[in-house]
Design a protein around this motif. Structure first.
Motif, PDB file in Angstrom:
ATOM      1  N   VAL A  42      -5.548  -2.851  -9.110  1.00  0.00           N
ATOM      2  CA  VAL A  42      -6.928  -3.673  -9.433  1.00  0.00           C
ATOM      3  C   VAL A  42      -6.825  -4.836  -8.573  1.00  0.00           C
ATOM      4  O   VAL A  42      -7.757  -5.251  -7.926  1.00  0.00           O
ATOM      5  CB  VAL A  42      -7.113  -3.823 -10.877  1.00  0.00           C
ATOM      6  N   ALA A  43      -5.474  -5.658  -8.617  1.00  0.00           N
ATOM      7  CA  ALA A  43      -5.894  -7.013  -8.045  1.00  0.00           C
ATOM      8  C   ALA A  43      -5.988  -6.800  -6.354  1.00  0.00           C
ATOM      9  O   ALA A  43      -6.684  -7.692  -5.769  1.00  0.00           O
ATOM     10  CB  ALA A  43      -4.489  -7.901  -8.232  1.00  0.00           C
ATOM     11  N   LEU A  44      -5.323  -5.611  -5.855  1.00  0.00           N
ATOM     12  CA  LEU A  44      -5.487  -5.408  -4.458  1.00  0.00           C
ATOM     13  C   LEU A  44      -6.982  -5.305  -4.110  1.00  0.00           C
ATOM     14  O   LEU A  44      -7.389  -5.194  -3.057  1.00  0.00           O
ATOM     15  CB  LEU A  44      -4.551  -4.039  -3.849  1.00  0.00           C
ATOM     16  N   GLY A  45      -7.818  -4.816  -5.087  1.00  0.00           N
ATOM     17  CA  GLY A  45      -9.397  -4.582  -4.841  1.00  0.00           C
ATOM     18  C   GLY A  45     -10.121  -5.963  -4.719  1.00  0.00           C
ATOM     19  O   GLY A  45     -11.190  -5.800  -4.182  1.00  0.00           O
ATOM     20  N   PHE A  46      -9.463  -6.934  -5.057  1.00  0.00           N
ATOM     21  CA  PHE A  46     -10.256  -8.179  -4.635  1.00  0.00           C
ATOM     22  C   PHE A  46      -9.916  -8.705  -3.205  1.00  0.00           C
ATOM     23  O   PHE A  46     -10.579  -9.606  -2.869  1.00  0.00           O
ATOM     24  CB  PHE A  46      -9.563  -9.280  -5.532  1.00  0.00           C
ATOM     25  N   VAL A  47      -9.084  -8.241  -2.563  1.00  0.00           N
ATOM     26  CA  VAL A  47      -9.007  -8.142  -1.107  1.00  0.00           C
ATOM     27  C   VAL A  47     -10.068  -7.591  -0.487  1.00  0.00           C
ATOM     28  O   VAL A  47     -10.535  -6.447  -0.654  1.00  0.00           O
ATOM     29  CB  VAL A  47      -7.683  -7.686  -0.663  1.00  0.00           C
ATOM     30  N   ALA A  48     -11.039  -8.329   0.364  1.00  0.00           N
ATOM     31  CA  ALA A  48     -12.216  -7.951   0.807  1.00  0.00           C
ATOM     32  C   ALA A  48     -11.909  -6.759   1.575  1.00  0.00           C
ATOM     33  O   ALA A  48     -11.281  -6.713   2.206  1.00  0.00           O
ATOM     34  CB  ALA A  48     -12.884  -9.046   1.646  1.00  0.00           C
ATOM     35  N   PRO A  49     -12.870  -5.806   1.435  1.00  0.00           N
ATOM     36  CA  PRO A  49     -12.734  -4.426   2.169  1.00  0.00           C
ATOM     37  C   PRO A  49     -13.245  -4.677   3.619  1.00  0.00           C
ATOM     38  O   PRO A  49     -14.207  -5.689   3.780  1.00  0.00           O
ATOM     39  CB  PRO A  49     -13.781  -3.569   1.670  1.00  0.00           C
TER      40      PRO A  49
ATOM     41  N   THR B 252      -9.618  -0.402   2.200  1.00  0.00           N
ATOM     42  CA  THR B 252      -9.493  -1.273   1.142  1.00  0.00           C
ATOM     43  C   THR B 252      -8.055  -1.350   1.160  1.00  0.00           C
ATOM     44  O   THR B 252      -7.231  -0.538   1.629  1.00  0.00           O
ATOM     45  CB  THR B 252      -9.968  -0.849   0.160  1.00  0.00           C
ATOM     46  N   ALA B 253      -7.437  -2.518   0.477  1.00  0.00           N
ATOM     47  CA  ALA B 253      -6.123  -2.823   0.113  1.00  0.00           C
ATOM     48  C   ALA B 253      -5.474  -2.043  -0.660  1.00  0.00           C
ATOM     49  O   ALA B 253      -4.546  -1.765  -1.244  1.00  0.00           O
ATOM     50  CB  ALA B 253      -5.720  -4.219   0.100  1.00  0.00           C
ATOM     51  N   GLN B 254      -6.315  -1.258  -1.743  1.00  0.00           N
ATOM     52  CA  GLN B 254      -5.847  -0.649  -3.076  1.00  0.00           C
ATOM     53  C   GLN B 254      -5.045   0.421  -2.835  1.00  0.00           C
ATOM     54  O   GLN B 254      -4.252   0.707  -3.735  1.00  0.00           O
ATOM     55  CB  GLN B 254      -7.219  -0.202  -3.886  1.00  0.00           C
ATOM     56  N   THR B 255      -5.190   1.326  -1.582  1.00  0.00           N
ATOM     57  CA  THR B 255      -4.176   2.269  -1.561  1.00  0.00           C
ATOM     58  C   THR B 255      -3.013   1.836  -1.302  1.00  0.00           C
ATOM     59  O   THR B 255      -1.945   2.557  -1.299  1.00  0.00           O
ATOM     60  CB  THR B 255      -4.757   3.109  -0.148  1.00  0.00           C
ATOM     61  N   LEU B 256      -2.721   0.624  -0.892  1.00  0.00           N
ATOM     62  CA  LEU B 256      -1.172  -0.058  -0.783  1.00  0.00           C
ATOM     63  C   LEU B 256      -0.694  -0.041  -2.123  1.00  0.00           C
ATOM     64  O   LEU B 256       0.465   0.334  -2.402  1.00  0.00           O
ATOM     65  CB  LEU B 256      -1.413  -1.478  -0.305  1.00  0.00           C
ATOM     66  N   GLY B 257      -1.525  -0.528  -3.159  1.00  0.00           N
ATOM     67  CA  GLY B 257      -0.886  -0.278  -4.561  1.00  0.00           C
ATOM     68  C   GLY B 257      -0.697   1.105  -5.335  1.00  0.00           C
ATOM     69  O   GLY B 257       0.118   1.268  -5.971  1.00  0.00           O
ATOM     70  N   VAL B 258      -1.754   1.901  -4.757  1.00  0.00           N
ATOM     71  CA  VAL B 258      -1.485   3.401  -5.089  1.00  0.00           C
ATOM     72  C   VAL B 258       0.036   3.846  -4.627  1.00  0.00           C
ATOM     73  O   VAL B 258       0.856   4.552  -5.049  1.00  0.00           O
ATOM     74  CB  VAL B 258      -2.393   4.275  -4.703  1.00  0.00           C
ATOM     75  N   MET B 259       0.427   3.423  -3.087  1.00  0.00           N
ATOM     76  CA  MET B 259       1.607   4.044  -2.606  1.00  0.00           C
ATOM     77  C   MET B 259       2.743   3.109  -3.354  1.00  0.00           C
ATOM     78  O   MET B 259       3.779   3.971  -3.505  1.00  0.00           O
ATOM     79  CB  MET B 259       1.865   3.492  -1.082  1.00  0.00           C
TER      80      MET B 259
ATOM     81  N   ALA C  42       1.783   1.995   4.715  1.00  0.00           N
ATOM     82  CA  ALA C  42       2.897   2.718   4.500  1.00  0.00           C
ATOM     83  C   ALA C  42       3.903   2.067   4.610  1.00  0.00           C
ATOM     84  O   ALA C  42       5.140   1.902   4.026  1.00  0.00           O
ATOM     85  CB  ALA C  42       2.856   4.215   5.150  1.00  0.00           C
ATOM     86  N   ALA C  43       4.234   1.317   5.821  1.00  0.00           N
ATOM     87  CA  ALA C  43       5.372   0.356   6.285  1.00  0.00           C
ATOM     88  C   ALA C  43       5.522  -0.623   5.372  1.00  0.00           C
ATOM     89  O   ALA C  43       6.503  -1.100   4.887  1.00  0.00           O
ATOM     90  CB  ALA C  43       5.117  -0.184   7.627  1.00  0.00           C
ATOM     91  N   VAL C  44       4.465  -1.243   4.834  1.00  0.00           N
ATOM     92  CA  VAL C  44       4.575  -2.387   4.042  1.00  0.00           C
ATOM     93  C   VAL C  44       5.191  -1.936   2.622  1.00  0.00           C
ATOM     94  O   VAL C  44       5.845  -2.531   1.886  1.00  0.00           O
ATOM     95  CB  VAL C  44       3.219  -3.270   3.680  1.00  0.00           C
ATOM     96  N   ALA C  45       4.747  -0.976   2.248  1.00  0.00           N
ATOM     97  CA  ALA C  45       5.092  -0.183   0.789  1.00  0.00           C
ATOM     98  C   ALA C  45       6.444   0.200   0.746  1.00  0.00           C
ATOM     99  O   ALA C  45       7.306  -0.042  -0.106  1.00  0.00           O
ATOM    100  CB  ALA C  45       3.860   1.171   0.514  1.00  0.00           C
ATOM    101  N   THR C  46       7.024   0.619   1.967  1.00  0.00           N
ATOM    102  CA  THR C  46       8.262   1.275   2.289  1.00  0.00           C
ATOM    103  C   THR C  46       9.253  -0.306   2.393  1.00  0.00           C
ATOM    104  O   THR C  46      10.013  -0.385   1.422  1.00  0.00           O
ATOM    105  CB  THR C  46       8.646   1.828   3.525  1.00  0.00           C
ATOM    106  N   ALA C  47       8.853  -1.327   2.940  1.00  0.00           N
ATOM    107  CA  ALA C  47       9.536  -2.496   2.987  1.00  0.00           C
ATOM    108  C   ALA C  47       9.735  -2.988   1.667  1.00  0.00           C
ATOM    109  O   ALA C  47      10.662  -3.836   1.118  1.00  0.00           O
ATOM    110  CB  ALA C  47       9.004  -3.426   4.039  1.00  0.00           C
ATOM    111  N   LEU C  48       8.394  -3.251   0.923  1.00  0.00           N
ATOM    112  CA  LEU C  48       8.673  -3.851  -0.593  1.00  0.00           C
ATOM    113  C   LEU C  48       9.147  -3.143  -1.433  1.00  0.00           C
ATOM    114  O   LEU C  48      10.011  -3.848  -2.261  1.00  0.00           O
ATOM    115  CB  LEU C  48       7.157  -3.931  -0.930  1.00  0.00           C
ATOM    116  N   THR C  49       9.174  -1.844  -1.392  1.00  0.00           N
ATOM    117  CA  THR C  49       9.948  -1.102  -2.332  1.00  0.00           C
ATOM    118  C   THR C  49      11.439  -1.019  -2.216  1.00  0.00           C
ATOM    119  O   THR C  49      12.105  -1.392  -3.244  1.00  0.00           O
ATOM    120  CB  THR C  49       9.724   0.503  -2.187  1.00  0.00           C
TER     121      THR C  49
END
Length: 196
Positions: free
Chosen positions: A23-30, A40-47, A166-173
């Motif tokens: 939800v919070a990533l939805g506040f990042v402007a599309p 949108t940034a929300q798929t980063l949250g899904v990943m 996907a790269a950001v999700a990998t690094a953060l994980t």
């Protein structure tokens, strides 16, 4: 095996946290793309939900977001909510979040339960991009009247942004796995505790 299927109280909290992250990533402007679905940034949250929580818990986190959106809360990018978000050109991508997050979780948490960079990257790409596109492209084509091939070609505009996510999700994980194992479900924590 039965123990792995049971959820701890902490799992409910993790699900709520990752629903909140989505939800919070939805506040990042599309980022508007002329004639296309906005990025949108929300798929980063899904990943991230899939990489950290695993398949079932990630599916539950996305399900919570869907429930909140369905009852009209503005939890999606651009402050959208209501049943109408599940209709229209972007709805296939939105619906694809659920199986996408679960596929990410299945790939990342497969095997030895240790989080590896290659399974995390593979899961983010296959589940977070390919599966979401597999739902989104046909719905967008049907909604816009464009052919499936033409819609797939226009969707290529999203690939660079999704690859970055996907790269950001990998690094953060991987950073979270090293720094704070309690964020992960019990089987991953146990595997990490006995790792050499």
């Amino acid at each position: 095996m039965a123990e792995e299927r049971q959820w701890e109280a902490r799992d409910i909290a993790r699900i709520a946290v990752f629903a909140g992250i989505i939800v919070a990533l939805g506040f990042v402007a599309p980022i508007p793309v002329p004639g296309l679905v906005p990025i949108t940034a929300q798929t980063l949250g899904v990943m991230l939900a899939g990489t950290v929580l695993g398949a079932r818990r990630a599916g539950a986190a996305v399900g919570v977001v869907f429930l909140l959106a369905a009852i009209g809360l503005p939890v999606l990018s651009g402050g959208r909510g209501g049943l109408g978000v599940f209709l229209g050109p972007a709805s296939g991508y939105l619906i694809g979040w659920l199986p996408g997050a679960m596929v990410v979780g299945l790939i990342v948490h497969a095997g030895a339960r240790r989080i590896t960079w290659w399974r995390t990257a593979l899961g983010a790409v296959v589940g977070g991009i390919a599966v979401v596109y597999a739902f989104g492209i046909p719905v967008q084509a049907a909604s816009t009247g464009l052919g499936l091939g033409e819609t797939a070609l226009t969707s290529l505009a999203f690939l660079p942004g999704d690859a970055i996510k996907a790269a950001v999700a990998t690094a953060l994980t991987l950073a979270l796995y090293r720094a704070y194992p309690p964020a992960f479900p019990a089987p991953v924590r146990r595997a990490r505790a006995v790792a050499p």
